[in-house]
Design an enzyme around this catalytic site. Structure first.
Site, short mmCIF file in Angstrom:
data_model
loop_
_atom_site.label_atom_id
_atom_site.label_comp_id
_atom_site.label_asym_id
_atom_site.label_seq_id
_atom_site.Cartn_x
_atom_site.Cartn_y
_atom_site.Cartn_z
N LYS A 106 -3.76 5.67 26.66
CA LYS A 106 -3.37 4.52 27.22
C LYS A 106 -2.47 3.80 26.14
O LYS A 106 -2.72 3.61 24.95
CB LYS A 106 -4.47 3.50 27.42
N SER A 187 -7.25 -1.15 34.86
CA SER A 187 -5.78 -1.12 34.11
C SER A 187 -5.51 0.19 33.79
O SER A 187 -4.20 0.66 33.34
CB SER A 187 -5.75 -2.11 33.04
N SER A 211 -11.74 -1.73 33.73
CA SER A 211 -10.67 -0.86 33.69
C SER A 211 -10.73 0.94 33.29
O SER A 211 -9.52 1.55 33.60
CB SER A 211 -9.89 -1.47 32.41
#
Ligand SMILES: *[C@@H]1O[C@H](CO)[C@@H](O)[C@H](O)[C@H]1NC(C)=O
Ligand SMILES: *[C@@H]1O[C@H](CO)[C@@H](O)[C@H](O)[C@H]1NC(C)=O
Ligand SMILES: *[C@@H]1O[C@H](CO)[C@@H](O)[C@H](O)[C@H]1NC(C)=O
Length: 516
Positions: A106, A187, A211
């Site tokens: 990420k 996310s 997330s």
């Protein structure tokens, strides 16, 4: 919609083309849905090199990512790192499970290399981290190949109440690979989409509240949200030291567990949390819990209200009930229709105190992160806000705003109100989730989807999400096993046995127009 359809047809053609491309099959080895174990076996047989694997994934990214927009950057050194891994393999006997395996991170996870670490925002492009994040160092030490950075909801969604879930300025809108209009969920959507579509072997995401669990759920992959402190947060763009945690997003439970085994551990730079959670790490690691009799003797609880309400009219409920029977058949006891006291308070961030505390914690943590960078265009939350006002076209500031950032900037540390809110969260966790688990002697709470994330987030509890099925429109949903702190061994046994018994995950066929 029309535009999306066209681009998805292009995507489909790319997929069909890539399925007949010879890179896909090295002798009897099919790279689509390949697990770490499959890949390691092929390495050992000399059927596959890490370099070939990297080339395959780069090819896949080049075909699919223009439509899916899940990958932000490719590591320019990925092929060299793969070469290095291949050389090491020729010389050394026993290498770990992640050796030579490509990993996508990420874009909030810091790497000291040619790549940017930006949380999706242009404000941090060009910033230089002092060192790799601890989890990245551990991956590199294990011989993993850092393939690139995955997209995410910009600033984890903590920029604005108006900003779409599936968007960041640097990456644009990401696409759910199963359903054209489906939300990939934030996310960590880039990590989840990438593994779901075989653009990489495994990935890392982060979770403050939902997330990891939610994107895993929405993209039909496995997510492990570790107990807070099990994995170091040092070097990762922060929101909250109480809630942030770094975990794997992968296609299978076994892959996720192999990644978890590498990234857990004490880090002097995140000492308090990692030292306190270290007692949970079992000698010999987590892979010993990949046990096909893992459900035998386990006790799991089901709280239908309110967690199943979103699925009221969906076939997901009957699939869930079927899965509960699988759990029973595999030897688990299921306590159904349990209730949690004051659940509406727990699930309301304004009543629980979560919203108040996160705003204050974000300012403290992000300012600290920015100050430790070797170079950065912005050095404080105030400067991020200024940047967004200065570059409204880049950051779509007029469209999506930045009300959360501004509200966070208005806080001044953890004062009386915040401390009371922290106490409140501790109390409702004790009287809510902890009490439910202990009074019923549960090994896991089983829910559908990710609505449970807030209850787990405010207490720092772990969870594992496993693909559970698809609704009548093809939208994936997962089953989520949540537990008390440090109970990853039990959650892994349950999740793995469930996965092996149901094998619900199907790779996406993307959007298939009738005429093709
Ligand atoms: C990092 O961002 C800069 C500025 O946009 C860009 O030139 C560079 O290519 C990026 N790095 C990678 C590895 O993409
Ligand atoms: C369906 O959801 C609503 C809330 O959205 C809830 O009040 C109701 O009890 C649910 N129905 C069933 C059958 O669970
Ligand atoms: C539930 O909430 C009420 C009102 O806020 C409070 O008085 C009560 O103590 C709470 N119960 C538990 C078990 O926390």
């Amino acid at each position: 919609m029309g535009r999306v359809k066209v681009s998805l047809s292009v995507l489909l053609l790319a997929l069909v083309w890539s399925l007949v491309n010879p890179i896909h099959t090295c002798s009897d080895f099919n790279i689509i849905e390949a697990t770490i174990q499959d890949i390691q076996a092929s390495f050992t047989r000399n059927d596959l090199s890490s370099k070939q694997l990297v080339d395959f994934y780069l090819h896949q990214i080049h075909s699919l990512n223009p439509t899916l927009r899940a990958v932000l950057e490719i590591n320019p050194h990925a092929r060299d790192q793969a070469d290095e891994a291949d050389n090491e393999r020729r010389q050394l006997q026993s290498l770990g499970m992640l050796h030579g395996i490509p990993v996508l991170l990420k874009d909030s996870i810091g790497t000291k290399d040619k790549m940017n670490t930006t949380a999706g925002s242009y404000a941090l492009v060009g910033s230089k981290v002092a060192r790799d994040a601890h989890v990245v160092k551990k991956l590199r030490d294990a011989g993993a190949v850092i393939l690139g950075k995955a997209s995410l909801t910009e600033w984890y969604g903590s920029r604005s109440s108006l900003m779409p879930d599936a968007w960041c300025a640097r990456g644009g809108f990401a696409v759910n690979p199963y359903v054209e209009w489906g939300n990939p969920c934030g996310s960590s959507y880039g990590s989840a989409i990438s593994v779901a579509t075989n653009m990489v072997a495994v990935s890392l995401g982060t979770e403050t509240d939902g997330s990891i669990i939610c994107p895993a759920d929405h993209n039909s992959v496995v997510g492990i949200k570790p107990t807070v402190g099990l994995t170091s947060r040092a070097g990762v763009i922060p929101i909250s030291p109480r809630q942030d945690t770094i975990g794997p997003i992968c296609r299978t439970v076994a892959d996720a567990v192999h990644v978890l085994d590498v990234i857990v551990g004490v880090d002097p730079r995140d000492y308090e949390a990692t030292a306190s959670a270290a007692k949970f790490i079992p000698p010999g690691g987590y892979k010993q819990f990949l046990n096909t009799e893992g459900l035998k003797g386990k006790k799991v609880g089901v709280v239908r209200k309110p967690f199943l309400n979103p699925y009221n009219k969906s076939i997901a409920i009957s699939i869930f009930d079927h899965h509960l029977n699988v759990l029973r058949e595999r030897g688990a006891t299921v306590l159904d229709n349990l209730e949690i006291e004051n659940i509406s308070t727990i699930l309301d961030p304004f009543q629980s105190g979560e919203a108040i505390v996160l705003l204050a914690e974000f300012k403290l943590s992000i300012n600290n992160y920015l100050q430790e960078l070797l170079f950065s265009p912005v050095r404080s939350l105030a400067e991020i806000i200024e940047f967004n006002f200065k570059y409204p076209d880049l950051e779509m500031t007029n469209e999506y705003g930045q009300d959360y950032l501004i509200a966070s900037e208005m806080t001044s540390g953890l004062g009386h109100e915040e401390n009371e809110a922290v106490e409140m969260m501790e109390q409702i966790s004790q009287n809510g989730f902890e009490k439910l688990m202990k009074e019923n002697q549960l090994d896991a709470l089983v829910t559908l989807g990710s609505d449970v994330s807030m209850m787990l987030a405010i207490g720092g509890y772990p969870a594992i999400t496993v693909p559970a099925g698809y609704d009548s429109q093809g939208m994936p949903f997962g089953i989520c096993f949540g537990g008390l702190k440090g109970t990853e061994p039990k959650l892994i046994e349950i999740a793995y046995d469930f996965e092996q018994a149901t094998r619900a995950r199907k790779p996406p066929t993307f959007y298939l127009p009738e005429e093709i």
